[in-house]
Design a protein around this motif. Structure first.
Motif, PDB file in Angstrom:
ATOM      1  N   GLU A 122       0.826  -1.214   0.000  1.00 18.01           N
ATOM      2  CA  GLU A 122       0.000   0.000   0.000  1.00 18.01           C
ATOM      3  C   GLU A 122       0.858   1.260   0.000  1.00 18.01           C
ATOM      4  N   PRO A 154      -3.174   0.683  -3.745  1.00 22.42           N
ATOM      5  CA  PRO A 154      -2.078  -0.249  -4.006  1.00 22.42           C
ATOM      6  C   PRO A 154      -0.896   0.446  -4.674  1.00 22.42           C
ATOM      7  N   LYS A 160      -4.482  -3.462  -9.777  1.00 21.51           N
ATOM      8  CA  LYS A 160      -5.534  -4.390 -10.184  1.00 21.51           C
ATOM      9  C   LYS A 160      -5.087  -5.346 -11.288  1.00 21.51           C
ATOM     10  N   HIS A 165      -2.329  -8.337  -6.894  1.00 22.44           N
ATOM     11  CA  HIS A 165      -3.481  -7.564  -6.435  1.00 22.44           C
ATOM     12  C   HIS A 165      -4.300  -8.310  -5.380  1.00 22.44           C
ATOM     13  N   GLU A 166      -4.394  -9.612  -5.499  1.00 24.80           N
ATOM     14  CA  GLU A 166      -5.156 -10.383  -4.509  1.00 24.80           C
ATOM     15  C   GLU A 166      -4.541 -10.245  -3.116  1.00 24.80           C
ATOM     16  N   TYR A 168      -2.962  -7.595  -1.989  1.00 20.36           N
ATOM     17  CA  TYR A 168      -3.392  -6.272  -1.529  1.00 20.36           C
ATOM     18  C   TYR A 168      -4.820  -6.345  -0.974  1.00 20.36           C
ATOM     19  N   LYS A 169      -5.722  -6.956  -1.725  1.00 21.31           N
ATOM     20  CA  LYS A 169      -7.128  -7.028  -1.291  1.00 21.31           C
ATOM     21  C   LYS A 169      -7.267  -7.803   0.028  1.00 21.31           C
ATOM     22  N   ARG A 170      -6.526  -8.903   0.166  1.00 28.25           N
ATOM     23  CA  ARG A 170      -6.577  -9.681   1.415  1.00 28.25           C
ATOM     24  C   ARG A 170      -6.055  -8.851   2.588  1.00 28.25           C
ATOM     25  N   ILE A 172      -6.081  -5.614   2.920  1.00 27.99           N
ATOM     26  CA  ILE A 172      -7.071  -4.582   3.265  1.00 27.99           C
ATOM     27  C   ILE A 172      -8.171  -5.200   4.138  1.00 27.99           C
ATOM     28  N   GLN A 173      -8.622  -6.383   3.777  1.00 20.66           N
ATOM     29  CA  GLN A 173      -9.663  -7.049   4.579  1.00 20.66           C
ATOM     30  C   GLN A 173      -9.131  -7.436   5.961  1.00 20.66           C
ATOM     31  N   TYR A 188     -10.293  -0.254  -3.148  1.00 21.64           N
ATOM     32  CA  TYR A 188     -10.379  -1.717  -3.114  1.00 21.64           C
ATOM     33  C   TYR A 188      -9.921  -2.331  -4.426  1.00 21.64           C
ATOM     34  N   ASP A 189     -10.065  -1.626  -5.512  1.00 18.98           N
ATOM     35  CA  ASP A 189      -9.623  -2.140  -6.832  1.00 18.98           C
ATOM     36  C   ASP A 189      -8.706  -1.167  -7.505  1.00 18.98           C
TER      37      ASP A 189
END
Length: 189
Positions: A122, A154, A160, A165-166, A168-170, A172-173, A188-189
């Motif tokens: 990030e 990101p 994205k 990217h996955e 990064y998304k994980r 964030i969650q 998020y994207d």
């Protein structure tokens, strides 16, 4: 929300925090090559400030990085953590040699500590600080604008259209930063 506008203001914010300055000075004592304190150490301070928090949000760790191609031993990282604990025993030290972290992250070898920071997921995490001959230095490969504006996005390696990217998304969650700092703006994207 409070505002910071420049790197100078960011340095003043950190310099005014005696705990942070003690941490930074302690890391400088190790004299590790190309060493920085990065990620949440700076990010959390800024986000606490932007949210007007009087108390410091606890850190999971204090990320200390350095770059030493000649010695890639993970055992040495643990020795440095132990040395830091001897100086300040109650801090959650984490020391990583960026010369070996490309293997962990499955990328090309990094050329410096800041190259390693550039590969963080990030933008507001991709920042380092250190003392160099008594002068605070900041390294921010993507600038400080996202950090000081409460924006999480990101870095180029985690965009994205990348395989990363996955991750990064994980993150964030899992981090769920908006539960602590609700004014953040998360991409998020």
């Amino acid at each position: 929300m409070k505002h910071l506008k420049t790197e100078v203001e960011l340095k003043h914010l950190i310099a005014a925090d005696s705990w942070m300055m003690e941490i930074i000075a302690t890391v400088e004592r190790l004299e590790l090559p190309d060493s920085w304190i990065c990620a949440g150490f700076i990010r959390s301070k800024v986000w606490d400030y932007l949210h007007h928090y009087e108390s410091r949000t606890p850190l999971g760790d204090i990320d200390v990085i350095y770059f030493d191609k000649a010695n890639l031993s993970e055992k040495d990282e643990k020795k440095y953590e132990q040395k830091l604990r001897e100086y300040l025993q109650n801090e959650p030290w984490s020391v990583k040699n960026q010369a070996r972290m490309h293997v962990v992250n499955n990328t090309k070898p990094y050329q410096s500590s800041i190259d390693g920071v550039a590969h963080f997921p990030e933008t507001p995490t991709a920042i380092g600080i250190r003392l160099n001959n008594g002068i605070l230095q900041i390294a921010a490969p993507y600038g400080i604008q996202h950090l000081i504006s409460g924006i999480v996005a990101p870095t180029p390696y985690f965009q994205k259209d990348t395989p990363m990217h996955e991750i990064y998304k994980r993150r964030i969650q899992q981090k769920n930063w908006t539960s602590i700092w609700p004014k953040l703006q998360i991409a998020y994207d």
